[in-house]
Design a protein around this motif. Structure first.
Motif, short mmCIF file in Angstrom:
data_model
loop_
_atom_site.label_atom_id
_atom_site.label_comp_id
_atom_site.label_asym_id
_atom_site.label_seq_id
_atom_site.Cartn_x
_atom_site.Cartn_y
_atom_site.Cartn_z
N UNK A 274 1.66 18.36 -3.37
CA UNK A 274 1.10 16.94 -3.49
C UNK A 274 1.90 16.26 -4.25
N UNK A 275 3.26 16.46 -4.11
CA UNK A 275 4.29 15.60 -4.82
C UNK A 275 4.16 14.14 -4.53
N UNK A 276 3.95 13.80 -3.06
CA UNK A 276 3.96 12.66 -2.58
C UNK A 276 2.81 11.76 -3.17
N UNK A 277 1.50 12.49 -3.49
CA UNK A 277 0.41 11.74 -4.05
C UNK A 277 0.79 11.49 -5.64
N UNK A 278 1.38 12.47 -6.17
CA UNK A 278 1.93 12.26 -7.61
C UNK A 278 3.03 11.13 -7.74
N UNK A 279 3.53 11.02 -6.87
CA UNK A 279 4.78 9.94 -7.07
C UNK A 279 3.98 8.65 -6.93
N UNK A 280 2.88 8.58 -5.81
CA UNK A 280 2.32 7.18 -5.55
C UNK A 280 1.37 7.05 -6.89
N UNK B 223 -2.52 2.22 -4.23
CA UNK B 223 -2.16 3.76 -3.93
C UNK B 223 -3.39 4.49 -3.32
N UNK B 224 -3.13 5.34 -2.20
CA UNK B 224 -4.16 6.23 -1.50
C UNK B 224 -3.79 7.58 -1.64
N UNK B 225 -4.36 8.48 -2.52
CA UNK B 225 -4.12 9.83 -2.46
C UNK B 225 -4.81 10.63 -1.68
N UNK B 226 -4.40 11.35 -0.53
CA UNK B 226 -5.08 12.26 0.28
C UNK B 226 -5.06 13.67 -0.02
N UNK B 227 -6.06 14.01 -0.69
CA UNK B 227 -6.10 15.22 -1.57
C UNK B 227 -6.70 16.48 -0.96
N UNK C 88 0.83 -5.96 3.31
CA UNK C 88 1.94 -6.62 3.78
C UNK C 88 2.76 -5.39 4.35
N UNK C 89 2.78 -4.32 3.80
CA UNK C 89 3.62 -2.98 4.08
C UNK C 89 2.69 -2.02 3.55
N UNK C 90 3.04 -0.78 4.15
CA UNK C 90 2.57 0.54 3.86
C UNK C 90 3.78 1.53 3.75
N UNK C 91 3.83 2.17 2.92
CA UNK C 91 4.87 3.35 2.64
C UNK C 91 4.34 4.62 2.25
N UNK C 92 4.33 5.55 3.17
CA UNK C 92 3.77 6.77 2.63
C UNK C 92 4.83 7.81 2.23
N UNK C 93 4.65 8.89 1.37
CA UNK C 93 5.38 9.75 0.69
C UNK C 93 4.87 11.16 0.74
N UNK C 94 5.66 12.04 1.39
CA UNK C 94 5.24 13.23 1.49
C UNK C 94 6.14 14.45 1.62
N UNK C 95 5.64 15.42 1.03
CA UNK C 95 6.56 16.72 1.24
C UNK C 95 6.18 17.30 2.52
N UNK C 96 6.79 16.68 3.70
CA UNK C 96 6.27 16.76 5.08
C UNK C 96 6.76 18.02 5.65
N UNK D 182 0.74 -1.24 0.05
CA UNK D 182 0.02 -0.13 -0.04
C UNK D 182 0.97 1.30 0.06
N UNK D 183 0.58 2.24 -0.85
CA UNK D 183 1.19 3.52 -0.97
C UNK D 183 0.17 4.56 -0.71
N UNK D 184 0.78 5.41 0.27
CA UNK D 184 0.07 6.31 0.47
C UNK D 184 0.44 7.92 0.25
N UNK D 185 -0.05 8.85 -0.37
CA UNK D 185 0.85 10.13 -0.81
C UNK D 185 -0.03 11.16 -0.15
#
Ligand code: BES
Ligand code: MN
Ligand code: ZN
Length: 502
Positions: free
Chosen positions: A289-295, A313-317, A367-375, A261-264
């Motif tokens: 929104x670069x994390x969501x774009x990457x996901x 992919x989960x895009x939190x917009x 099995x795993x979650x990776x989130x990506x964010x301009x945090x 699972x990928x969360x952006x």
């Protein structure tokens, strides 16, 4: 979009607008890299000498154009630096090839067809060169009418030395094309002005891509989010005329044994909200929104490549804006998890939208979650503009992602999640606050996210605030603006997950 072909043609016989050769440094001398022997011959074996006379050293980033001598079918030869030549016989470093090819593609604006005669000994070399060239040939022109005089990067790239009939070479080229087209699509989304790329517009783009590539796309609009109790996403979006969305975009493979699972983070514009950012330079906050774009790009690329793994992919917009309806400092949000969060600073919004998406993603027990964010700006202070930070609830997983990033040529560094920083987020009013100690702010944000990951699920967090958006002069295959940071790492991670290696 740029076309890519592999060719067995000789460098001296192929017709093109420009021919790219590699040069490297060997001690103090400049050497012509393998692949360009025929070109050197056309220069009577004096190509290195000519380039040295012109001041070339073979250093990375160097690009020197020469008029082609008689005997070549291209008007121009472009020599690009590969850095230090490897010890006798060894292959060139993939990232050196990628960057040199990127520099070449960027330099060759106005040339429609560019042929690359860079050193290729294995399919992996061709893949790296293709990636660099296709990423370097990126231009964001959607909002400019430069007319017919526009000097665009090459529309056609030919890789010499690649074997078009060899299965492994074909697969490498196809993989490079799919991956870079999706990275360039992520760049387009990041560069798109925020008045056009609203949460709804981003969700519509995901829906269109889902149709095109056979992916299942579900969109929760503001009504569905309210019904579902997504207090984090709704709280961040409350001040905007452009309501928030949560998008699920899923790629499934019939033989998949694992699900990643990928969360952006998809803040289409981050003004800071009521905790408004100071004026000046805020136009770059369209990149939030670069994390969501990457996901999004990684899910589509995984599908196009056909990896034997499920990738969700989960895009939190949401758009973070100040207004009469905006969330205030002091407000308490009830998150999707049920936890309450006191908002101390509305500019710490990314963790709020991600928290809801992490809880939701956890429900499917991947099995795993990776989130990506301009945090966080703190991560930029810590690691600079070209390196993303990796945090995780599992040290081995964090190490694996760091190594994968290195393999695909993305700079990253493992960061800790020190438990002592948690108490700074204690709130007198709610279960926790959305801010803690200022020092170690990137790690505090990571600790906040960790609390919304389902029990027992392996999780990693990539803070790409530094590398997501490039403000300086372009270099290698990195343009100004959106970079597509983390996509290559995510796709390789999905591949390793399919192989059962992580
Ligand atoms: N989107 C920003 C982080 C950011 C900074 C992204 C620079 C890209 C480049 C994030 O939402 C933010 O504003 N973070 C705050 C958090 C703070 C208020 C706790 C920050 O880093 O200052
Ligand atoms: Mn912010
Ligand atoms: Zn933000």
């Amino acid at each position: 979009m740029t076309a890519l072909t592999l060719s067995t043609a000789g460098a001296a016989t192929l017709r093109a607008d420009a021919l790219v050769v590699g040069v490297a440094t060997s001690g103090k001398a400049l050497v012509v890299a393998p692949g360009a022997e025929a070109v050197d011959k056309a220069f009577d074996g004096r190509l290195a000498a000519v380039l040295e006379t012109l001041g070339a050293s073979g250093a990375e980033g160097e690009a020197i154009k020469l008029p082609a001598p008689a005997g070549l079918k291209t008007p121009v030869v472009l020599a690009v630096g590969l850095g230090a030549a490897p010890e006798d016989g060894a292959a060139f470093d993939a990232e050196a090839l990628r960057r040199a090819a990127g520099t070449a593609a960027r330099t060759l604006t106005g040339a429609k067809k560019a042929a690359f005669a860079l050193p290729v000994t294995a399919p992996g070399d061709a893949e790296a060169i293709a990636e660099g060239a296709l990423l370097g040939a990126y231009a964001f022109t959607a909002y400019q009418d430069r007319g017919k005089d526009a000097k665009l990067p090459p529309a056609e790239i030919v890789l010499l030395g690649g074997k078009p009939r060899d299965k492994a070479f074909k697969a490498a080229a196809e993989r490079a094309l799919a991956l870079t087209e999706e990275i360039n699509r992520a760049r387009d989304l990041i560069n798109m002005p925020p008045n056009d790329l609203t949460p709804a517009a981003f969700a519509a783009t995901a829906q269109a891509a889902g149709k095109e590539h056979g992916l299942k796309v579900q969109v929760l609009d503001e009504k569905a989010l309210a019904k579902g109790g997504y207090g984090g996403i709704l709280g961040v979006g409350a001040g905007s005329q452009n309501p928030p969305r949560l998008v699920r975009i899923a790629y499934t493979h019939p033989d998949a044994e694992r699900t990643l699972a990928l969360v952006g983070k998809g803040i289409t514009y981050d003004s800071g909200g009521i905790s408004l950012k100071p004026a000046g330079h805020n136009e770059t906050m369209k990149c939030d929104m670069s994390g969501a774009a990457a996901v999004f790009a990684a899910v589509v690329a995984a599908a196009r490549i056909g990896l034997a793994v499920n990738v969700t992919g989960w895009l939190a917009l949401a758009e973070n804006m100040p207004s009469g309806s905006a969330t205030r400092p002091g407000d308490v949000l009830r998150m999707y998890s049920g936890k309450t969060v006191e908002v101390l600073n509305t500019d710490a919004e990314g963790r709020l939208v991600l928290a809801d998406a992490l809880t939701k993603a956890s429900e499917e027990n991947p099995d795993a979650i990776v989130d990506v964010a301009t945090l966080t700006g703190a991560m930029v202070l810590a690691l600079g503009n070209r390196t993303f930070g990796i945090m995780a609830n599992d040290d081995d997983y964090r190490t694996a992602i760091h190594e994968i990033a290195g393999e695909v040529g993305e700079q990253s560094w493992p960061m800790p999640l020190p438990a002592d920083l948690r108490k700074g987020m204690d709130s007198p009013t709610a279960d926790m606050a959305n801010m803690g100690e200022r020092m170690g702010g990137g790690l505090v944000a990571g600790l906040f996210l960790k609390e919304f990951v389902g029990e027992g699920i392996t999780w990693a967090h990539l803070d790409i605030a530094g590398p997501a958006f490039h403000e300086g002069a372009p270099y290698g295959y990195t343009p100004k603006g959106g970079t597509g940071s983390a996509v290559r790492t995510l796709v390789k991670l999905a591949e390793r997950t399919a192989d059962g290696d992580v």
